[in-house]
Design a protein around this motif. Structure first.
Motif, PDB file in Angstrom:
ATOM      1  N   GLN A  17       0.825  -1.210   0.000  1.00 23.76           N
ATOM      2  CA  GLN A  17       0.000   0.000   0.000  1.00 23.76           C
ATOM      3  C   GLN A  17       0.861   1.263   0.000  1.00 23.76           C
ATOM      4  N   LEU A  18       1.933   1.230   0.790  1.00 22.57           N
ATOM      5  CA  LEU A  18       2.826   2.387   0.857  1.00 22.57           C
ATOM      6  C   LEU A  18       3.552   2.604  -0.471  1.00 22.57           C
ATOM      7  N   MET A  19       3.963   1.523  -1.089  1.00 19.51           N
ATOM      8  CA  MET A  19       4.622   1.642  -2.394  1.00 19.51           C
ATOM      9  C   MET A  19       3.665   2.198  -3.439  1.00 19.51           C
ATOM     10  N   LYS A  20       2.400   1.773  -3.364  1.00 20.25           N
ATOM     11  CA  LYS A  20       1.383   2.295  -4.296  1.00 20.25           C
ATOM     12  C   LYS A  20       1.183   3.792  -4.083  1.00 20.25           C
ATOM     13  N   LYS A  21       1.143   4.232  -2.826  1.00 23.98           N
ATOM     14  CA  LYS A  21       0.981   5.660  -2.527  1.00 23.98           C
ATOM     15  C   LYS A  21       2.179   6.451  -3.048  1.00 23.98           C
ATOM     16  N   GLN A  22       3.356   5.869  -2.919  1.00 22.37           N
ATOM     17  CA  GLN A  22       4.552   6.537  -3.421  1.00 22.37           C
ATOM     18  C   GLN A  22       4.494   6.690  -4.944  1.00 22.37           C
ATOM     19  N   GLN A  23       4.103   5.631  -5.639  1.00 22.59           N
ATOM     20  CA  GLN A  23       3.986   5.670  -7.085  1.00 22.59           C
ATOM     21  C   GLN A  23       2.932   6.681  -7.527  1.00 22.59           C
ATOM     22  N   ASP A  24       1.824   6.724  -6.804  1.00 21.97           N
ATOM     23  CA  ASP A  24       0.755   7.680  -7.126  1.00 21.97           C
ATOM     24  C   ASP A  24       1.242   9.117  -6.954  1.00 21.97           C
ATOM     25  N   LEU A  25       2.039   9.349  -5.898  1.00 22.85           N
ATOM     26  CA  LEU A  25       2.542  10.690  -5.642  1.00 22.85           C
ATOM     27  C   LEU A  25       3.510  11.124  -6.745  1.00 22.85           C
ATOM     28  N   VAL A  26       4.363  10.203  -7.165  1.00 18.74           N
ATOM     29  CA  VAL A  26       5.301  10.510  -8.251  1.00 18.74           C
ATOM     30  C   VAL A  26       4.535  10.797  -9.543  1.00 18.74           C
ATOM     31  N   ALA A  27       3.516   9.999  -9.828  1.00 11.75           N
ATOM     32  CA  ALA A  27       2.713  10.206 -11.034  1.00 11.75           C
ATOM     33  C   ALA A  27       1.988  11.548 -10.980  1.00 11.75           C
ATOM     34  N   TYR A  28       1.461  11.889  -9.804  1.00 15.09           N
ATOM     35  CA  TYR A  28       0.762  13.167  -9.643  1.00 15.09           C
ATOM     36  C   TYR A  28       1.725  14.328  -9.847  1.00 15.09           C
ATOM     37  N   ARG A  29       2.939  14.184  -9.283  1.00 10.07           N
ATOM     38  CA  ARG A  29       3.952  15.228  -9.463  1.00 10.07           C
ATOM     39  C   ARG A  29       4.258  15.446 -10.939  1.00 10.07           C
ATOM     40  N   ASP A  30       4.478  14.341 -11.662  1.00 14.15           N
ATOM     41  CA  ASP A  30       4.834  14.439 -13.074  1.00 14.15           C
ATOM     42  C   ASP A  30       3.691  15.024 -13.903  1.00 14.15           C
ATOM     43  N   GLN A  31       2.480  14.592 -13.628  1.00 13.72           N
ATOM     44  CA  GLN A  31       1.318  15.095 -14.368  1.00 13.72           C
ATOM     45  C   GLN A  31       1.112  16.588 -14.108  1.00 13.72           C
ATOM     46  N   SER A  32       1.281  16.989 -12.849  1.00 10.77           N
ATOM     47  CA  SER A  32       1.094  18.398 -12.492  1.00 10.77           C
ATOM     48  C   SER A  32       2.168  19.274 -13.130  1.00 10.77           C
ATOM     49  N   ALA A  33       3.412  18.781 -13.128  1.00 13.63           N
ATOM     50  CA  ALA A  33       4.499  19.529 -13.756  1.00 13.63           C
ATOM     51  C   ALA A  33       4.266  19.655 -15.259  1.00 13.63           C
ATOM     52  N   GLN A  34       3.775  18.590 -15.871  1.00 14.16           N
ATOM     53  CA  GLN A  34       3.481  18.614 -17.302  1.00 14.16           C
ATOM     54  C   GLN A  34       2.353  19.601 -17.613  1.00 14.16           C
ATOM     55  N   ALA A  35       1.330  19.610 -16.756  1.00 17.35           N
ATOM     56  CA  ALA A  35       0.205  20.532 -16.959  1.00 17.35           C
ATOM     57  C   ALA A  35       0.663  21.982 -16.855  1.00 17.35           C
ATOM     58  N   LEU A  36       1.542  22.255 -15.879  1.00 18.17           N
ATOM     59  CA  LEU A  36       2.071  23.608 -15.741  1.00 18.17           C
ATOM     60  C   LEU A  36       2.903  23.998 -16.959  1.00 18.17           C
ATOM     61  N   GLY A  37       3.682  23.051 -17.461  1.00 16.26           N
ATOM     62  CA  GLY A  37       4.486  23.317 -18.650  1.00 16.26           C
ATOM     63  C   GLY A  37       3.622  23.616 -19.866  1.00 16.26           C
ATOM     64  N   GLN A  38       2.531  22.878 -20.011  1.00 18.02           N
ATOM     65  CA  GLN A  38       1.613  23.108 -21.128  1.00 18.02           C
ATOM     66  C   GLN A  38       0.928  24.461 -21.007  1.00 18.02           C
ATOM     67  N   GLU A  39       0.553  24.818 -19.780  1.00 16.88           N
ATOM     68  CA  GLU A  39      -0.086  26.117 -19.572  1.00 16.88           C
ATOM     69  C   GLU A  39       0.894  27.249 -19.876  1.00 16.88           C
ATOM     70  N   GLU A  40       2.144  27.059 -19.475  1.00 16.96           N
ATOM     71  CA  GLU A  40       3.163  28.077 -19.758  1.00 16.96           C
ATOM     72  C   GLU A  40       3.358  28.245 -21.256  1.00 16.96           C
ATOM     73  N   ALA A  41       3.407  27.122 -21.985  1.00 15.05           N
ATOM     74  CA  ALA A  41       3.572  27.177 -23.433  1.00 15.05           C
ATOM     75  C   ALA A  41       2.389  27.893 -24.096  1.00 15.05           C
ATOM     76  N   LYS A  42       1.191  27.627 -23.589  1.00 13.09           N
ATOM     77  CA  LYS A  42      -0.009  28.277 -24.120  1.00 13.09           C
ATOM     78  C   LYS A  42       0.033  29.788 -23.881  1.00 13.09           C
ATOM     79  N   LYS A  43       0.475  30.171 -22.685  1.00 11.99           N
ATOM     80  CA  LYS A  43       0.589  31.601 -22.367  1.00 11.99           C
ATOM     81  C   LYS A  43       1.668  32.259 -23.220  1.00 11.99           C
ATOM     82  N   ASN A  44       2.759  31.539 -23.491  1.00 18.01           N
ATOM     83  CA  ASN A  44       3.807  32.070 -24.356  1.00 18.01           C
ATOM     84  C   ASN A  44       3.270  32.343 -25.756  1.00 18.01           C
ATOM     85  N   GLU A  45       2.481  31.395 -26.243  1.00 20.20           N
ATOM     86  CA  GLU A  45       1.895  31.544 -27.573  1.00 20.20           C
ATOM     87  C   GLU A  45       0.928  32.737 -27.605  1.00 20.20           C
TER      88      GLU A  45
END
Length: 206
Positions: free
Chosen positions: A112-140
């Motif tokens: 269960q703890l390993m699953k929570k860790q994996q979920d947190l890493v996935a959430y971090r990556d998805q959130s960072a990607q979303a911020l990057g996409q928003e930044e690119a959109k604002k740049n455009e």
């Protein structure tokens, strides 16, 4: 756990535009003289320039966008910190109780703890990607706003070139009399202010 979440601290929300302005209106007659920004006449083609760094520094859209993205990044960092500390506490609690658990309980809790860790890493990556996409959109959007206004500005003035000047860029010298930065900036901020006012009125009507 710290290694898994370290990437988020390196998100850089910098909106950089290397060369924003280069418009060549080949259909315009060149003539023997150009019109300077102060109304005077200078020898050569009709050319003016905009100080890119100064424009970005004082363009309200750019300042608001940068502040918005920085706030979102700050909120994400705090959220990840909170989630990371919570998970770390759960791990420590598990380590303290592990010897009192049956092998099956220990394996289940560890999974269960390993699953929570994996979920947190996935959430971090998805959130960072979303911020990057928003930044690119604002740049455009930033580029389109500036390009569109310069095209409208040029219809009234008929310049052949509107160049982007920045320290360390390709232009080594620019005559201050050809600097139209403030005029472009005033027009951009006026349009941005009007756009915000229209959005506010639309929201009130809803």
């Amino acid at each position: 756990m710290n290694n898994n979440t370290s990437l988020i601290w390196n998100i850089v929300l910098s909106l950089a535009v290397a060369v924003l302005f280069f418009l060549h209106f080949s259909g315009k007659p060149s003539g023997d003289a150009g019109v300077a920004a102060d109304g005077g006449v200078v020898a050569g083609r009709k050319t003016v320039y905009v100080q890119v760094d100064s424009l970005l520094k004082n363009y309200e859209f750019f300042k608001d966008t940068r502040k918005e993205l920085e706030n979102k990044n700050f909120q994400l960092e705090n959220e990840l910190n909170t989630k990371g500390r919570s998970l770390q506490n759960e791990v420590q609690f598990f380590q303290q109780r592990a010897q009192t658990m049956t092998p099956e309980q220990a394996r289940s809790t560890e999974a269960q703890l390993m699953k929570k860790q994996q979920d947190l890493v996935a959430y971090r990556d998805q959130s960072a990607q979303a911020l990057g996409q928003e930044e690119a959109k604002k740049n455009e959007e930033l580029y389109k706003n500036i390009r569109s206004y310069i095209e409208k500005y040029n219809k009234e003035n008929g310049f052949e070139y509107v160049l982007g000047y920045s320290l360390g860029g390709g232009i080594l010298f620019a005559n201050p009399s050809l600097d139209v930065t403030q005029k472009i900036l005033d027009g951009l901020n006026k349009e941005y202010k009007g756009s915000n006012a229209s959005k506010a009125d639309s929201t009130k009507k809803k």
